[in-house]
Design a protein around this motif. Structure first.
Motif, PDB file in Angstrom:
ATOM      1  N   GLY A 190       0.816  -1.218   0.000  1.00 14.29           N
ATOM      2  CA  GLY A 190       0.000   0.000   0.000  1.00 14.29           C
ATOM      3  C   GLY A 190       0.841   1.256   0.000  1.00 14.29           C
ATOM      4  N   TRP A 191       1.920   1.257   0.773  1.00  9.18           N
ATOM      5  CA  TRP A 191       2.818   2.419   0.785  1.00  9.18           C
ATOM      6  C   TRP A 191       3.433   2.644  -0.586  1.00  9.18           C
ATOM      7  N   ARG A 192       3.801   1.554  -1.256  1.00 16.57           N
ATOM      8  CA  ARG A 192       4.416   1.689  -2.574  1.00 16.57           C
ATOM      9  C   ARG A 192       3.398   2.164  -3.622  1.00 16.57           C
ATOM     10  N   LEU A 193       2.143   1.747  -3.468  1.00 20.82           N
ATOM     11  CA  LEU A 193       1.088   2.275  -4.337  1.00 20.82           C
ATOM     12  C   LEU A 193       0.973   3.794  -4.165  1.00 20.82           C
ATOM     13  N   GLN A 194       0.989   4.225  -2.914  1.00 22.77           N
ATOM     14  CA  GLN A 194       0.878   5.651  -2.632  1.00 22.77           C
ATOM     15  C   GLN A 194       2.073   6.415  -3.192  1.00 22.77           C
ATOM     16  N   ALA A 195       3.273   5.872  -3.007  1.00 26.72           N
ATOM     17  CA  ALA A 195       4.477   6.539  -3.506  1.00 26.72           C
ATOM     18  C   ALA A 195       4.466   6.651  -5.027  1.00 26.72           C
ATOM     19  N   ALA A 196       3.853   5.659  -5.684  1.00 23.29           N
ATOM     20  CA  ALA A 196       3.791   5.671  -7.144  1.00 23.29           C
ATOM     21  C   ALA A 196       2.623   6.493  -7.670  1.00 23.29           C
ATOM     22  N   GLY A 197       1.810   7.044  -6.778  1.00 23.65           N
ATOM     23  CA  GLY A 197       0.678   7.858  -7.200  1.00 23.65           C
ATOM     24  C   GLY A 197      -0.457   7.053  -7.795  1.00 23.65           C
ATOM     25  N   ILE A 198      -0.585   5.795  -7.387  1.00 22.65           N
ATOM     26  CA  ILE A 198      -1.632   4.913  -7.918  1.00 22.65           C
ATOM     27  C   ILE A 198      -2.851   4.981  -7.001  1.00 22.65           C
ATOM     28  N   ALA A 199      -3.992   5.344  -7.561  1.00 24.08           N
ATOM     29  CA  ALA A 199      -5.211   5.543  -6.778  1.00 24.08           C
ATOM     30  C   ALA A 199      -5.780   4.216  -6.287  1.00 24.08           C
ATOM     31  N   VAL A 200      -6.396   4.265  -5.114  1.00 30.67           N
ATOM     32  CA  VAL A 200      -7.056   3.109  -4.514  1.00 30.67           C
ATOM     33  C   VAL A 200      -8.491   3.498  -4.179  1.00 30.67           C
ATOM     34  N   GLN A 201      -9.434   2.678  -4.632  1.00 27.98           N
ATOM     35  CA  GLN A 201     -10.847   2.915  -4.350  1.00 27.98           C
ATOM     36  C   GLN A 201     -11.375   1.802  -3.450  1.00 27.98           C
ATOM     37  N   HIS A 202     -11.997   2.186  -2.333  1.00 28.99           N
ATOM     38  CA  HIS A 202     -12.576   1.207  -1.422  1.00 28.99           C
ATOM     39  C   HIS A 202     -14.055   1.010  -1.730  1.00 28.99           C
ATOM     40  N   LEU A 203     -14.477  -0.246  -1.702  1.00 31.13           N
ATOM     41  CA  LEU A 203     -15.854  -0.618  -1.988  1.00 31.13           C
ATOM     42  C   LEU A 203     -16.447  -1.378  -0.811  1.00 31.13           C
ATOM     43  N   ASP A 204     -17.765  -1.414  -0.748  1.00 28.32           N
ATOM     44  CA  ASP A 204     -18.446  -2.272   0.214  1.00 28.32           C
ATOM     45  C   ASP A 204     -18.762  -3.606  -0.478  1.00 28.32           C
ATOM     46  N   ASN A 205     -17.737  -4.426  -0.595  1.00 27.37           N
ATOM     47  CA  ASN A 205     -17.885  -5.766  -1.178  1.00 27.37           C
ATOM     48  C   ASN A 205     -17.016  -6.733  -0.371  1.00 27.37           C
ATOM     49  N   PRO A 206     -17.338  -6.892   0.922  1.00 23.29           N
ATOM     50  CA  PRO A 206     -16.429  -7.620   1.812  1.00 23.29           C
ATOM     51  C   PRO A 206     -16.506  -9.129   1.652  1.00 23.29           C
ATOM     52  N   VAL A 207     -15.421  -9.766   2.028  1.00 22.52           N
ATOM     53  CA  VAL A 207     -15.432 -11.208   2.268  1.00 22.52           C
ATOM     54  C   VAL A 207     -15.638 -11.419   3.766  1.00 22.52           C
ATOM     55  N   LEU A 208     -16.059 -12.601   4.124  1.00 22.58           N
ATOM     56  CA  LEU A 208     -16.243 -12.954   5.531  1.00 22.58           C
ATOM     57  C   LEU A 208     -15.001 -13.687   6.014  1.00 22.58           C
ATOM     58  N   HIS A 209     -14.306 -13.093   6.984  1.00 22.61           N
ATOM     59  CA  HIS A 209     -13.141 -13.748   7.569  1.00 22.61           C
ATOM     60  C   HIS A 209     -13.643 -14.708   8.644  1.00 22.61           C
ATOM     61  N   ASP A 210     -13.797 -15.955   8.254  1.00 22.69           N
ATOM     62  CA  ASP A 210     -14.325 -16.953   9.191  1.00 22.69           C
ATOM     63  C   ASP A 210     -13.315 -18.048   9.529  1.00 22.69           C
ATOM     64  N   GLY A 211     -12.157 -18.042   8.880  1.00 24.05           N
ATOM     65  CA  GLY A 211     -11.109 -18.995   9.225  1.00 24.05           C
ATOM     66  C   GLY A 211     -10.216 -18.395  10.296  1.00 24.05           C
ATOM     67  N   LEU A 212     -10.765 -18.230  11.489  1.00 23.73           N
ATOM     68  CA  LEU A 212     -10.082 -17.497  12.556  1.00 23.73           C
ATOM     69  C   LEU A 212      -8.991 -18.340  13.188  1.00 23.73           C
ATOM     70  N   GLU A 213      -7.817 -17.718  13.378  1.00 23.72           N
ATOM     71  CA  GLU A 213      -6.748 -18.406  14.085  1.00 23.72           C
ATOM     72  C   GLU A 213      -7.003 -18.348  15.587  1.00 23.72           C
ATOM     73  N   THR A 214      -6.346 -19.229  16.330  1.00 20.64           N
ATOM     74  CA  THR A 214      -6.512 -19.238  17.783  1.00 20.64           C
ATOM     75  C   THR A 214      -5.908 -17.972  18.382  1.00 20.64           C
ATOM     76  N   ASN A 215      -6.290 -17.676  19.605  1.00 16.63           N
ATOM     77  CA  ASN A 215      -5.789 -16.487  20.282  1.00 16.63           C
ATOM     78  C   ASN A 215      -4.264 -16.485  20.368  1.00 16.63           C
ATOM     79  N   GLU A 216      -3.687 -17.645  20.708  1.00 17.47           N
ATOM     80  CA  GLU A 216      -2.232 -17.738  20.834  1.00 17.47           C
ATOM     81  C   GLU A 216      -1.543 -17.500  19.498  1.00 17.47           C
ATOM     82  N   VAL A 217      -2.081 -18.081  18.432  1.00 21.81           N
ATOM     83  CA  VAL A 217      -1.496 -17.883  17.104  1.00 21.81           C
ATOM     84  C   VAL A 217      -1.638 -16.423  16.682  1.00 21.81           C
ATOM     85  N   PHE A 218      -2.776 -15.837  16.972  1.00 22.15           N
ATOM     86  CA  PHE A 218      -2.986 -14.424  16.627  1.00 22.15           C
ATOM     87  C   PHE A 218      -1.978 -13.528  17.340  1.00 22.15           C
TER      88      PHE A 218
END
Length: 299
Positions: A190-218
């Motif tokens: 993301g920093w390199r995109l910004q440095a290169a002047g490349i635009a980023v557009q955010h959308l409301d098209n999420p995935v569901l993060h349901d493969g949660l790691e354990t607390n210790e792994v996190f």
């Protein structure tokens, strides 16, 4: 041409459900679709589960003999892609509904940027497995933001969990394969995109993060991510605008970094017990991250 290559690095996950859902939605994309899955040295039991997708239409499944890391795996997938649009997905997500690809397909008809970030959401109720509660709680509070909120700082805390972008953009920037441990290879992207002047557009098209790691792994992954962030700052002068490094650098600048590190080290066992308990406070996790950053800065 509006063809799409979906890139999924696989590591110790069963991705058959995700790949099946993507395959079923492929007709909603206005052009050819290929789904490229690269197993990055998983345990054999996961390979046995996933090998079936090699025979599915549109799917290319490959296995690496040993783990090469998240950055190298994604670069490898991008180099193998044949279409002008790349959809980068993590292997621990699922699609929220049957219109996921259709929304992305509609978005590129009136493109506002060559990089589109769909976002991530988490289940509304806590996970049944209490050992993954911290990851769910953190994701709900710190990651699951609407597009309007994310667009305020479009390159900030960039995540490749769910990103659609032009292939030439990815191949121009690429991921830093020197970052082999967990964390911040996508932030640097993301920093390199910004440095290169490349635009980023955010959308409301999420995935569901349901493969949660354990607390210790996190927590282990979080510590590695902090160490990576400090390393990027020390070697490339990146990341000083992040809240964690701003605080760390300010403490050092005022000459109290060592004292803060000693005090946090004294209460570290209490912080660990609290964030691993049934009602974790994210402020205590923030304190642990600050301690890890101060220790890494000392090295």
């Amino acid at each position: 041409m509006t063809g799409l290559s979906i890139l999924i690095p696989v590591y110790n996950r069963d991705v058959t459900t995700l790949v099946r859902a993507l395959s079923e939605q492929a007709t909603d994309w206005a052009g050819p679709v290929e789904i490229l899955c690269l197993d990055d040295g998983s345990e054999e039991r996961y390979k046995l589960l996933n090998r079936v997708i090699a025979d599915w239409p549109r799917v290319v499944y490959q296995e690496l003999p040993h783990n090469i890391g998240r950055s190298a795996a994604r670069n490898h997938l991008a180099a193998s892609a044949s279409q002008p649009w790349l959809l980068l997905l993590d292997n621990n997500v699922s699609l929220p509904d049957t219109r996921f690809l259709a929304r992305y397909s509609a978005a590129i008809l009136q493109p506002t940027a060559p990089v589109l970030v769909g976002g991530t959401r988490y289940g509304l109720t806590p996970p049944a497995d209490a050992t993954t509660f911290l990851r769910w709680h953190y994701g709900r509070r710190r990651e699951a933001f609407a597009a309007a909120s994310r667009q305020q700082k479009p390159h900030h805390q960039f995540k490749l969990k769910n990103v659609l972008l032009r292939a030439e953009v990815f191949n121009q920037i690429k991921l830093d394969e020197a970052i082999t441990r967990y964390g911040h290879e996508d932030t640097k992207f993301g920093w390199r995109l910004q440095a290169a002047g490349i635009a980023v557009q955010h959308l409301d098209n999420p995935v569901l993060h349901d493969g949660l790691e354990t607390n210790e792994v996190f927590l282990r992954n979080s510590r590695q991510a902090v160490q990576n962030l400090v390393h990027l700052h020390q070697t490339e002068a990146l990341g000083a605008d992040t809240k964690l490094l701003r605080t760390t650098l300010q403490l050092q600048r005022f000459g109290v970094g060592a004292a803060a590190r000693i005090l946090l080290s004294i209460v570290e066992p209490l912080l660990w017990r609290q964030v691993l308990g049934p009602a974790p406070r994210l402020r205590n996790l923030d304190s642990l991250k600050l301690l890890w950053a101060l220790r890494a800065m000392k090295q």
